[in-house]
Design an enzyme around this catalytic site. Sequence first.
Site, PDB file in Angstrom:
ATOM      1  N   HIS A   6       0.824  -1.209   0.000  1.00  0.00           N
ATOM      2  CA  HIS A   6       0.000   0.000   0.000  1.00  0.00           C
ATOM      3  C   HIS A   6       0.862   1.265   0.000  1.00  0.00           C
ATOM      4  O   HIS A   6       1.668   1.452   0.925  1.00  0.00           O
ATOM      5  CB  HIS A   6      -0.891  -0.051   1.250  1.00  0.00           C
ATOM      6  CG  HIS A   6      -1.842   1.072   1.392  1.00  0.00           C
ATOM      7  ND1 HIS A   6      -1.935   1.835   2.533  1.00  0.00           N
ATOM      8  CD2 HIS A   6      -2.764   1.572   0.531  1.00  0.00           C
ATOM      9  CE1 HIS A   6      -2.873   2.739   2.382  1.00  0.00           C
ATOM     10  NE2 HIS A   6      -3.384   2.617   1.183  1.00  0.00           N
ATOM     11  N   ARG A   7       0.703   2.106  -1.010  1.00  0.00           N
ATOM     12  CA  ARG A   7       1.542   3.314  -1.232  1.00  0.00           C
ATOM     13  C   ARG A   7       3.022   2.922  -1.263  1.00  0.00           C
ATOM     14  O   ARG A   7       3.880   3.651  -0.765  1.00  0.00           O
ATOM     15  CB  ARG A   7       1.286   4.383  -0.158  1.00  0.00           C
ATOM     16  CG  ARG A   7      -0.185   4.739   0.031  1.00  0.00           C
ATOM     17  CD  ARG A   7      -0.404   5.838   1.059  1.00  0.00           C
ATOM     18  NE  ARG A   7      -1.763   5.788   1.591  1.00  0.00           N
ATOM     19  CZ  ARG A   7      -2.204   6.499   2.614  1.00  0.00           C
ATOM     20  NH1 ARG A   7      -1.402   7.367   3.206  1.00  0.00           N
ATOM     21  NH2 ARG A   7      -3.450   6.371   3.040  1.00  0.00           N
ATOM     22  N   GLU A  33       0.411  -0.627  -4.792  1.00  0.00           N
ATOM     23  CA  GLU A  33      -0.689   0.335  -4.894  1.00  0.00           C
ATOM     24  C   GLU A  33      -0.093   1.720  -4.747  1.00  0.00           C
ATOM     25  O   GLU A  33       0.807   1.934  -3.909  1.00  0.00           O
ATOM     26  CB  GLU A  33      -1.706   0.094  -3.765  1.00  0.00           C
ATOM     27  CG  GLU A  33      -2.993   0.896  -3.897  1.00  0.00           C
ATOM     28  CD  GLU A  33      -3.011   2.250  -3.185  1.00  0.00           C
ATOM     29  OE1 GLU A  33      -3.995   2.981  -3.323  1.00  0.00           O
ATOM     30  OE2 GLU A  33      -2.025   2.597  -2.487  1.00  0.00           O
ATOM     31  N   ASP A  35      -1.043   6.282  -5.548  1.00  0.00           N
ATOM     32  CA  ASP A  35      -2.088   7.298  -5.765  1.00  0.00           C
ATOM     33  C   ASP A  35      -1.566   8.350  -6.741  1.00  0.00           C
ATOM     34  O   ASP A  35      -0.415   8.789  -6.610  1.00  0.00           O
ATOM     35  CB  ASP A  35      -2.427   7.973  -4.429  1.00  0.00           C
ATOM     36  CG  ASP A  35      -2.734   6.964  -3.340  1.00  0.00           C
ATOM     37  OD1 ASP A  35      -3.817   6.365  -3.375  1.00  0.00           O
ATOM     38  OD2 ASP A  35      -1.869   6.744  -2.464  1.00  0.00           O
ATOM     39  N   HIS A  48      -0.463  10.748  -2.089  1.00  0.00           N
ATOM     40  CA  HIS A  48      -1.769  10.414  -1.530  1.00  0.00           C
ATOM     41  C   HIS A  48      -2.616  11.645  -1.233  1.00  0.00           C
ATOM     42  O   HIS A  48      -3.755  11.748  -1.657  1.00  0.00           O
ATOM     43  CB  HIS A  48      -1.617   9.577  -0.253  1.00  0.00           C
ATOM     44  CG  HIS A  48      -2.935   9.231   0.379  1.00  0.00           C
ATOM     45  ND1 HIS A  48      -3.540  10.047   1.320  1.00  0.00           N
ATOM     46  CD2 HIS A  48      -3.770   8.189   0.189  1.00  0.00           C
ATOM     47  CE1 HIS A  48      -4.691   9.508   1.680  1.00  0.00           C
ATOM     48  NE2 HIS A  48      -4.857   8.375   1.016  1.00  0.00           N
ATOM     49  N   GLU A 108      -4.433   4.303  -8.107  1.00  0.00           N
ATOM     50  CA  GLU A 108      -5.643   4.947  -7.581  1.00  0.00           C
ATOM     51  C   GLU A 108      -5.675   6.414  -8.011  1.00  0.00           C
ATOM     52  O   GLU A 108      -4.772   7.188  -7.676  1.00  0.00           O
ATOM     53  CB  GLU A 108      -5.686   4.842  -6.044  1.00  0.00           C
ATOM     54  CG  GLU A 108      -6.993   5.403  -5.528  1.00  0.00           C
ATOM     55  CD  GLU A 108      -7.043   5.562  -4.018  1.00  0.00           C
ATOM     56  OE1 GLU A 108      -6.282   4.912  -3.286  1.00  0.00           O
ATOM     57  OE2 GLU A 108      -7.878   6.381  -3.581  1.00  0.00           O
ATOM     58  N   LYS A 110      -6.772  10.005  -7.506  1.00  0.00           N
ATOM     59  CA  LYS A 110      -7.223  10.787  -6.340  1.00  0.00           C
ATOM     60  C   LYS A 110      -7.996  12.024  -6.790  1.00  0.00           C
ATOM     61  O   LYS A 110      -7.520  13.150  -6.643  1.00  0.00           O
ATOM     62  CB  LYS A 110      -6.005  11.202  -5.498  1.00  0.00           C
ATOM     63  CG  LYS A 110      -5.535  10.115  -4.552  1.00  0.00           C
ATOM     64  CD  LYS A 110      -6.511   9.846  -3.436  1.00  0.00           C
ATOM     65  CE  LYS A 110      -6.006   8.798  -2.458  1.00  0.00           C
ATOM     66  NZ  LYS A 110      -7.073   7.999  -1.856  1.00  0.00           N
ATOM     67  N   ASP A 233       0.251  -2.127   4.366  1.00  0.00           N
ATOM     68  CA  ASP A 233       1.492  -1.361   4.580  1.00  0.00           C
ATOM     69  C   ASP A 233       2.666  -2.302   4.885  1.00  0.00           C
ATOM     70  O   ASP A 233       3.820  -1.900   4.823  1.00  0.00           O
ATOM     71  CB  ASP A 233       1.324  -0.400   5.769  1.00  0.00           C
ATOM     72  CG  ASP A 233       0.218   0.616   5.556  1.00  0.00           C
ATOM     73  OD1 ASP A 233      -0.193   0.831   4.396  1.00  0.00           O
ATOM     74  OD2 ASP A 233      -0.236   1.202   6.562  1.00  0.00           O
TER      75      ASP A 233
END
Length: 241
Positions: A6-7, A33, A35, A48, A108, A110, A233
């Site tokens: 995640h990120r 993943e 953003d 993000h 993703e 944003k 994470d």
Amino acid sequence: MITYAHRGARAYAPENTMAAFTKALDLKADGIELDVQTTKDGEIVICHDHAIDRTSNGTGWIRDFTLSELKKLDFGSWFDQHFAGEAMPTFAEFFAWYLKTPLLLNIEIKNGPVIYDNIEAELLNIMKTIAPKSFDLYNRIIISSFYHPSLCKIKELDAQFKTGVLFSARPVDVLSLIKQTNADYLHPHWHYLDSDWIKEAREAGIGVNSYTVNTPEEFAFVAPLNITGIFSDYPDRWLKS
Ligand code: G3P
Ligand code: MG
């Protein structure tokens, strides 16, 4: 179950930087993943928050900075001095690196509260320009958003791209999100997973990827459910033995 870092592996390196993405690869995550947003001069960058205050030494909103202004800022020190000088990556820079890895990717968009007109078309344009013909854009990558009109736009631009509907509430009819957007995946917060709608989705060929699963308790809740993947994470915590 697939695990997306995640990120990037944000527990171990400053989120949404190349340091976090290379860490995810080192940890053997299945995917990444990240953003995306757009700068004042129309460059797609990875971040993000709409503001840069939390994750850099600057202050203000991404839409008010040019790329060269953002490139002068430090996106690493806030996390740890070891990462001092880490730059905000553009999506194109990331993608050139990503193409050399075996990883899956979730991008993703944003949108909201700032709405980036044209980010969908520009995103597809970058990927199609940089990726070699042999690269399987349509099966390695999912484009997701909480801003569901962006998912409709992606499908209008190129229906072969896979999309995922993010949600952080329990809709009365979960599958209606798919009907509204033509998406391929449901991306709920793990609080809203339940075996009834998961069964219905999987029988209809819809994948389910859930965020953000970080603790053993959260993993124990999610693991017995028949979902496709998780965002974490700590991707190393859930490596298959
Ligand atoms: O894409 C899953 C997850 O990243 C959605 O929430 O706020 O971490 O972008 P957020
Ligand atoms: Mg995200």
